[in-house]
Motif scaffolding. Structure first.
Motif, short mmCIF file in Angstrom:
data_model
loop_
_atom_site.label_atom_id
_atom_site.label_comp_id
_atom_site.label_asym_id
_atom_site.label_seq_id
_atom_site.Cartn_x
_atom_site.Cartn_y
_atom_site.Cartn_z
N ALA A 2 0.85 -1.20 0.00
CA ALA A 2 0.00 0.00 0.00
C ALA A 2 0.88 1.24 0.00
O ALA A 2 2.07 1.18 0.31
N THR A 3 0.27 2.36 -0.31
CA THR A 3 0.99 3.63 -0.31
C THR A 3 0.32 4.59 0.68
O THR A 3 -0.61 4.22 1.37
N GLY A 4 0.82 5.82 0.74
CA GLY A 4 0.29 6.79 1.70
C GLY A 4 1.28 7.00 2.83
O GLY A 4 2.37 6.41 2.84
N ALA A 5 0.91 7.82 3.80
CA ALA A 5 1.81 8.12 4.91
C ALA A 5 1.92 6.92 5.86
O ALA A 5 2.99 6.65 6.42
N THR A 6 0.83 6.18 6.02
CA THR A 6 0.79 5.13 7.04
C THR A 6 1.85 4.04 6.88
O THR A 6 2.47 3.64 7.87
N PRO A 7 2.10 3.50 5.68
CA PRO A 7 3.03 2.37 5.59
C PRO A 7 4.51 2.72 5.75
O PRO A 7 5.33 1.81 5.90
N VAL A 8 4.86 4.00 5.73
CA VAL A 8 6.29 4.36 5.68
C VAL A 8 7.10 3.74 6.83
O VAL A 8 8.15 3.14 6.58
N LEU A 18 -2.77 -2.80 4.50
CA LEU A 18 -3.83 -1.82 4.23
C LEU A 18 -3.70 -0.63 5.16
O LEU A 18 -3.34 -0.78 6.34
N GLY A 19 -4.02 0.56 4.63
CA GLY A 19 -4.34 1.70 5.48
C GLY A 19 -5.86 1.83 5.46
O GLY A 19 -6.56 0.97 4.91
N ILE A 20 -6.37 2.89 6.04
CA ILE A 20 -7.81 3.14 5.99
C ILE A 20 -8.01 4.63 5.75
O ILE A 20 -7.26 5.46 6.30
N GLY A 21 -8.96 4.97 4.90
CA GLY A 21 -9.26 6.38 4.67
C GLY A 21 -10.15 6.93 5.78
O GLY A 21 -10.79 6.18 6.51
N ARG A 22 -10.20 8.25 5.87
CA ARG A 22 -11.09 8.88 6.87
C ARG A 22 -12.54 8.50 6.63
O ARG A 22 -13.36 8.55 7.54
N GLY A 81 -13.42 5.52 5.65
CA GLY A 81 -13.53 4.06 5.76
C GLY A 81 -13.10 3.31 4.51
O GLY A 81 -13.28 2.09 4.43
N HIS A 82 -12.50 4.01 3.54
CA HIS A 82 -12.09 3.28 2.33
C HIS A 82 -10.87 2.40 2.62
O HIS A 82 -10.08 2.69 3.53
N ILE A 83 -10.76 1.31 1.87
CA ILE A 83 -9.52 0.52 1.84
C ILE A 83 -9.10 0.44 0.38
O ILE A 83 -9.93 0.22 -0.49
N ILE A 131 -2.86 17.36 -0.79
CA ILE A 131 -1.71 18.04 -0.17
C ILE A 131 -0.38 17.61 -0.81
O ILE A 131 0.61 18.33 -0.72
N TYR A 132 -0.39 16.43 -1.42
CA TYR A 132 0.86 15.95 -2.03
C TYR A 132 1.09 16.51 -3.43
O TYR A 132 2.15 16.35 -4.01
N PHE A 133 0.07 17.13 -4.01
CA PHE A 133 0.16 17.61 -5.40
C PHE A 133 0.40 19.11 -5.42
O PHE A 133 -0.50 19.89 -5.11
N ALA A 148 -7.65 11.65 13.03
CA ALA A 148 -8.52 11.75 11.84
C ALA A 148 -9.07 10.39 11.41
O ALA A 148 -10.04 10.32 10.67
N LYS A 149 -8.43 9.30 11.89
CA LYS A 149 -8.87 7.95 11.50
C LYS A 149 -9.77 7.30 12.56
O LYS A 149 -10.28 6.20 12.34
N ALA A 150 -9.91 7.96 13.73
CA ALA A 150 -10.57 7.30 14.87
C ALA A 150 -12.01 6.88 14.55
O ALA A 150 -12.43 5.77 14.90
#
Ligand code: PGA
Length: 240
Positions: free
Chosen positions: A35-41, A131-135, A137-139, A167-169, A200-202
């Motif tokens: 997966a990508t995003g901030a969470t897996p780093v 997996l991460g999770i979106g705010r 609830g997306h996976i 924010i990354y673009f 933000a994910k709670a």
């Protein structure tokens, strides 16, 4: 689902990273879902460190990434292809021939979906999926919807996802479409590790774990998976 809570990002990276390392130590030809995003780093940092120390080799693994933006050149700095090479693949001994991505620029999304499903099956299926999770609830990019999806498909991203990721673009507008693995492709993984951090994910974490299984919170389907571990920090666990 097994839920683990840790205080620091480093502990989370070590807990999730060790699960990947253990799978590869047990089977050097393991198939990893990434997966990508901030969470897996932090997890990828742990895996890279384990490889550097000689504790594990990723030479024979095969990887499949969850998703990729549409209408973005593969080499663009914000593509998930670029992200994976910068954050993991350039730091481990994986064979670039064995890494797989959905092609966000494929002219025929259905043919691309079929190609990916066949490649996953030919590799023997995914042994462990991150997996991460979106705010919301997306996976992967399975956004809230009226029904659960199966194989990969082209998705129109929701406003919540566009706000979170734009924010990354800084040079071009964020793409509004992506190719994503479907819920069925994710649920067929033998083992799943979902990591969530931050306040933000709670709410999404609470709905995933204690709401009904409902496609309006796509992550809630994980309640039906036989081997899913959820790794949280205290903020993400704060509404449990
Ligand atoms: P994040 O994204 O890791 O950047 O928070 C997770 C997701 O949207 O699935």
């Amino acid at each position: 689902m097994k839920v683990l809570t840790f205080k620091t990002i480093e502990e989370i990276g070590a807990a999730a990273g060790k699960m990947f390392v253990d799978v590869v130590k047990a089977n050097d030809k393991a198939v990893l879902g990434l997966a990508t995003g901030a969470t897996p780093v932090p997890t990828y940092d742990y895996m890279a460190q384990a490889c550097r120390k000689g504790e594990v080799s990723f030479k024979n693994v095969t990887t499949f990434n969850l998703d990729e933006y549409c209408d973005l050149p593969k080499e663009h700095k914000n593509s998930y292809y670029t992200f994976m090479f910068e954050n993991l693949f350039s730091k481990i001994d994986v064979d670039p021939a064995n890494v797989n991505f959905l092609n966000g620029n494929a002219p025929d999304a259905q043919a691309e979906s079929d190609r990916y499903a066949e490649a996953i099956e030919a590799a023997g299926g995914i042994d462990i999926q991150f997996l991460g999770i979106g705010r919301n609830g997306h996976i992967a990019f399975n956004e809230p919807a009226d029904k659960f999806t199966n194989n990969a498909f082209k998705v129109h991203l929701t406003q919540s996802t566009i706000e979170a990721n734009s924010i990354y673009f800084d040079d071009i507008p964020m793409p509004h479409y992506a190719m994503t693995m479907g819920i069925g492709s994710i649920m067929r993984a033998k083992k799943i590790v979902l990591v969530a951090t931050g306040k933000a994910k709670a709410e999404a974490v609470r709905t995933m774990l204690s709401g009904d299984i409902d496609p309006h919170c796509p992550a809630s389907i994980l309640q039906a998976h036989p081997d899913c571990t959820v790794i949280l920090d205290e903020d993400a666990a704060s509404l449990l």
